[in-house]
Scaffold this motif. Structure first.
Motif, PDB file in Angstrom:
ATOM      1  N   ALA A 217      43.690  -8.628  64.755  1.00 41.78           N
ATOM      2  CA  ALA A 217      43.318  -8.405  63.349  1.00 41.78           C
ATOM      3  C   ALA A 217      43.589  -9.657  62.519  1.00 41.78           C
ATOM      4  CB  ALA A 217      44.120  -7.220  62.804  1.00 41.78           C
ATOM      5  N   GLY A 218      43.321 -10.830  63.095  1.00 38.41           N
ATOM      6  CA  GLY A 218      43.637 -12.086  62.410  1.00 38.41           C
ATOM      7  C   GLY A 218      42.445 -12.663  61.659  1.00 38.41           C
ATOM      8  N   ASN A 219      42.468 -13.983  61.475  1.00 42.20           N
ATOM      9  CA  ASN A 219      41.458 -14.678  60.667  1.00 42.20           C
ATOM     10  C   ASN A 219      40.043 -14.493  61.195  1.00 42.20           C
ATOM     11  OD1 ASN A 219      43.312 -15.867  58.873  1.00 42.20           O
ATOM     12  ND2 ASN A 219      43.889 -17.317  60.482  1.00 42.20           N
ATOM     13  N   MET A 220      39.859 -14.686  62.513  1.00 40.13           N
ATOM     14  CA  MET A 220      38.495 -14.621  63.037  1.00 40.13           C
ATOM     15  C   MET A 220      37.981 -13.186  63.055  1.00 40.13           C
ATOM     16  SD  MET A 220      37.453 -17.639  63.295  1.00 40.13           S
ATOM     17  CE  MET A 220      35.826 -17.005  63.569  1.00 40.13           C
TER      18      MET A 220
ATOM     19  N   HIS B 286      50.231  -5.201  64.513  1.00 37.88           N
ATOM     20  CA  HIS B 286      50.752  -5.345  63.148  1.00 37.88           C
ATOM     21  C   HIS B 286      50.043  -4.376  62.217  1.00 37.88           C
ATOM     22  CE1 HIS B 286      50.957  -9.276  65.255  1.00 37.88           C
ATOM     23  NE2 HIS B 286      52.231  -9.094  64.958  1.00 37.88           N
TER      24      HIS B 286
ATOM     25  N   ARG C 159      48.426  -5.684  58.902  1.00 37.57           N
ATOM     26  CA  ARG C 159      47.168  -6.451  58.988  1.00 37.57           C
ATOM     27  C   ARG C 159      45.976  -5.549  59.243  1.00 37.57           C
ATOM     28  NH1 ARG C 159      48.475 -11.758  62.575  1.00 37.57           N
ATOM     29  NH2 ARG C 159      50.449 -12.195  61.618  1.00 37.57           N
TER      30      ARG C 159
ATOM     31  N   ALA D 128      42.523 -11.911  69.757  1.00 40.84           N
ATOM     32  CA  ALA D 128      43.954 -12.262  69.684  1.00 40.84           C
ATOM     33  C   ALA D 128      44.098 -13.652  70.304  1.00 40.84           C
ATOM     34  CB  ALA D 128      44.784 -11.218  70.412  1.00 40.84           C
TER      35      ALA D 128
ATOM     36  N   GLN E  48      48.000 -14.777  74.942  1.00 39.76           N
ATOM     37  CA  GLN E  48      48.380 -13.366  75.139  1.00 39.76           C
ATOM     38  C   GLN E  48      47.420 -12.621  76.048  1.00 39.76           C
ATOM     39  OE1 GLN E  48      48.220 -12.806  70.802  1.00 39.76           O
ATOM     40  NE2 GLN E  48      50.117 -11.664  71.068  1.00 39.76           N
TER      41      GLN E  48
HETATM   42  N1  LIG Z   1      40.990 -19.841  63.883  1.00 38.59           N
HETATM   43  C1  LIG Z   1      39.892 -20.451  64.301  1.00 38.59           C
HETATM   44  O1  LIG Z   1      39.365 -21.363  63.663  1.00 38.59           O
HETATM   45  C2  LIG Z   1      39.249 -20.034  65.574  1.00 38.59           C
HETATM   46  C3  LIG Z   1      39.881 -19.179  66.461  1.00 38.59           C
HETATM   47  N2  LIG Z   1      39.273 -18.817  67.620  1.00 38.59           N
HETATM   48  C4  LIG Z   1      39.900 -17.900  68.567  1.00 38.59           C
HETATM   49  O2  LIG Z   1      39.994 -16.634  67.936  1.00 38.59           O
HETATM   50  C5  LIG Z   1      41.133 -15.941  68.422  1.00 38.59           C
HETATM   51  C6  LIG Z   1      41.930 -15.434  67.233  1.00 38.59           C
HETATM   52  O3  LIG Z   1      42.317 -16.540  66.442  1.00 38.59           O
HETATM   53  P1  LIG Z   1      42.806 -16.327  64.937  1.00 38.59           P
HETATM   54  O4  LIG Z   1      42.065 -15.207  64.312  1.00 38.59           O
HETATM   55  O5  LIG Z   1      42.790 -17.657  64.304  1.00 38.59           O
HETATM   56  O6  LIG Z   1      44.323 -15.870  65.216  1.00 38.59           O
HETATM   57  P2  LIG Z   1      45.326 -15.043  64.295  1.00 38.59           P
HETATM   58  O7  LIG Z   1      46.691 -15.489  64.638  1.00 38.59           O
HETATM   59  O8  LIG Z   1      44.895 -15.091  62.862  1.00 38.59           O
HETATM   60  O9  LIG Z   1      45.132 -13.543  64.824  1.00 38.59           O
HETATM   61  C7  LIG Z   1      45.601 -13.084  66.063  1.00 38.59           C
HETATM   62  C8  LIG Z   1      45.727 -11.584  66.000  1.00 38.59           C
HETATM   63  O10 LIG Z   1      46.118 -11.080  67.258  1.00 38.59           O
HETATM   64  C9  LIG Z   1      46.800  -9.879  67.014  1.00 38.59           C
HETATM   65  N3  LIG Z   1      47.589  -9.457  68.188  1.00 38.59           N
HETATM   66  C10 LIG Z   1      48.780  -9.914  68.626  1.00 38.59           C
HETATM   67  N4  LIG Z   1      49.170  -9.205  69.714  1.00 38.59           N
HETATM   68  C11 LIG Z   1      48.205  -8.282  69.970  1.00 38.59           C
HETATM   69  C12 LIG Z   1      48.045  -7.236  70.924  1.00 38.59           C
HETATM   70  N5  LIG Z   1      48.944  -7.001  71.863  1.00 38.59           N
HETATM   71  N6  LIG Z   1      46.918  -6.474  70.873  1.00 38.59           N
HETATM   72  C13 LIG Z   1      45.995  -6.691  69.915  1.00 38.59           C
HETATM   73  N7  LIG Z   1      46.107  -7.663  68.963  1.00 38.59           N
HETATM   74  C14 LIG Z   1      47.195  -8.446  68.996  1.00 38.59           C
HETATM   75  C15 LIG Z   1      47.642 -10.158  65.808  1.00 38.59           C
HETATM   76  O11 LIG Z   1      47.822  -8.950  65.104  1.00 38.59           O
HETATM   77  C16 LIG Z   1      46.767 -11.081  65.003  1.00 38.59           C
HETATM   78  O12 LIG Z   1      46.126 -10.305  64.038  1.00 38.59           O
HETATM   79  C17 LIG Z   1      41.905 -16.918  69.313  1.00 38.59           C
HETATM   80  O13 LIG Z   1      41.672 -16.560  70.649  1.00 38.59           O
HETATM   81  C18 LIG Z   1      41.304 -18.280  68.984  1.00 38.59           C
HETATM   82  O14 LIG Z   1      41.294 -19.110  70.113  1.00 38.59           O
HETATM   83  C19 LIG Z   1      38.007 -19.216  67.917  1.00 38.59           C
HETATM   84  C20 LIG Z   1      37.349 -20.042  67.071  1.00 38.59           C
HETATM   85  C21 LIG Z   1      37.923 -20.568  65.861  1.00 38.59           C
END
Ligand SMILES: NC(=O)C1=CN([C@@H]2O[C@H](COP(=O)(O)OP(=O)(O)OC[C@H]3O[C@@H](n4cnc5c(N)ncnc54)[C@H](O)[C@@H]3O)[C@@H](O)[C@H]2O)C=CC1
Ligand SMILES: O=C(O)[C@@H]1CCC=N1
Length: 334
Positions: A11-14, A38, A41, A71, A75
């Protein structure tokens, strides 16, 4: 209520950016579920977009579902195995956003039956201006590709790569790229302030110039160098500035993108080793559990065993505690 068709793990940024795009495109909130540990979130996403908020645990998914992994890459080895059964049960697809995690690695975690697709979006997806590269191997059908693309097309432009090996370069250029451009914007703004412009003015000038130049490059259908020549008067101000940029900009761009590619590959390698470690640990725990159960079920027998050289017990474990045999007990060795 019908089962959600798009299921986010994370539930993060992407996840938030893509969900915003899907909702703008008219996908109902009830068609989207978000699984994350979380509460805050995922509840925030539920409030903002009306999506279904669920605990991190895997659940059975609708037959035509797309499960989107959003995520962190590191992980993935601990999260995915619990989703394997749900995905194997139906014709749904698995779409990974995880930077650097290869299709082969995903197939090892989910098994060969689950259609696996990879994508690399970027953060301008938040405003529908994303650039996403996608990859799927030949086993993924055109319909499955279309289902994945429909999700990412909600947040911007999509391009398919034929060669998975290029995903690292695409990640280094477009996945990480917004950060480079934003750093450049900051640097330009600061340079304007250094020359005496008020910060707010310098910010607007920098933003509009970068935006305008990017739109011009896209719409003019001309190489950037041709467009640059149009700005550069002989012995003028632009020529003076370009001479300074040329002292290091191209070499820095090469090194920066190379560093991102190298880091992506190193992270992929670490993820692979971590997954292998988790998988070995599961096997060891299973073997240990089996050995403990065997040992607990009775005293060690030296009788030859069809199960290898592990001594087979002949008395149940509880006999040591109660001094008696349970009436329904059937020893392993008959
Ligand atoms: N931020 C960016 O610019 C980009 C990110 N990505 C990829 O997108 C993915 C997510 O990145 P972000 O959104 O930036 O990360 P983030 O840190 O904002 O979000 C990660 C999410 O994973 C969740 N999480 C943690 N443990 C978990 C579990 N056991 N089960 C389900 N959810 C769980 C957390 O609640 C958090 O909401 C990564 O794999 C990253 O490589 C891909 C392209 C661009
Ligand atoms: O920095 C990262 O690792 C992720 C992948 C691309 C953008 N953000």
């Amino acid at each position: 209520m019908s089962e959600p068709r798009i299921i986010f793990i994370g539930a993060g940024n992407m996840a938030r950016a893509i969900i915003a795009g899907l909702r703008r495109r008219g996908i109902a909130g009830g068609d989207i579920a978000v699984h994350a540990p979380h509460l805050e979130r995922r509840e925030a996403l539920a409030r903002e977009f009306g999506v279904i908020s669920r605990a991190a645990e895997a659940v059975p998914v609708a037959a035509d579902a797309t499960v989107v992994y959003a995520a962190k890459p590191k992980q993935i080895g601990t999260i995915l195995p619990s989703w394997r059964a749900a995905l194997e049960a139906g014709p749904g697809i698995f779409l990974s956003l995880a930077a650097g995690v290869t299709s082969a690695s995903l197939k090892r975690l989910l098994g060969p039956k689950v259609p696996v697709l990879r994508c690399m979006p970027n953060t301008p997806a938040q405003i529908g201006a994303g650039m996403t590269t996608l990859y799927a191997d030949a086993s993924v059908t055109a319909e499955q590709r279309a289902a994945a693309e429909a999700i990412l097309a909600a947040v911007g432009r999509c391009l398919w790569l034929e060669d998975e090996g290029l995903m690292d370069a695409a990640t280094a250029l477009a996945g990480s790229g917004p950060a480079y451009v934003l750093l450049f914007l900051e640097a330009l703004e600061d340079a304007g302030v250094f020359q005496g412009l008020p910060r707010a003015t310098a910010r607007i000038l920098a933003q509009e110039t970068v935006l305008g130049a990017a739109r011009l490059a896209k719409e003019a259908q001309m190489a950037p160098s041709n467009l640059r020549h149009q700005v550069t008067s002989p012995a003028g101000t632009t020529a003076a500035a370009l001479a300074v940029w040329e002292e290091g900009l191209r070499a820095l761009a090469q090194r920066a993108v190379q560093a991102a590619v190298d880091r992506g590959r190193a992270l992929a390698q670490m993820t692979e080793e971590h997954n292998q470690w988790i998988s070995n640990l599961s096997v060891s725990i299973a073997q240990l559990t089996s050995l403990i159960l065997t040992l607990l079920s009775g005293p060690l027998s030296s009788a030859p065993s069809s199960r290898g050289r592990i001594p087979i017990p002949t008395t149940p474990w509880y006999a040591y505690w109660t001094g008696s045999r349970h009436p329904s007990y059937t020893p392993f060795n008959g």
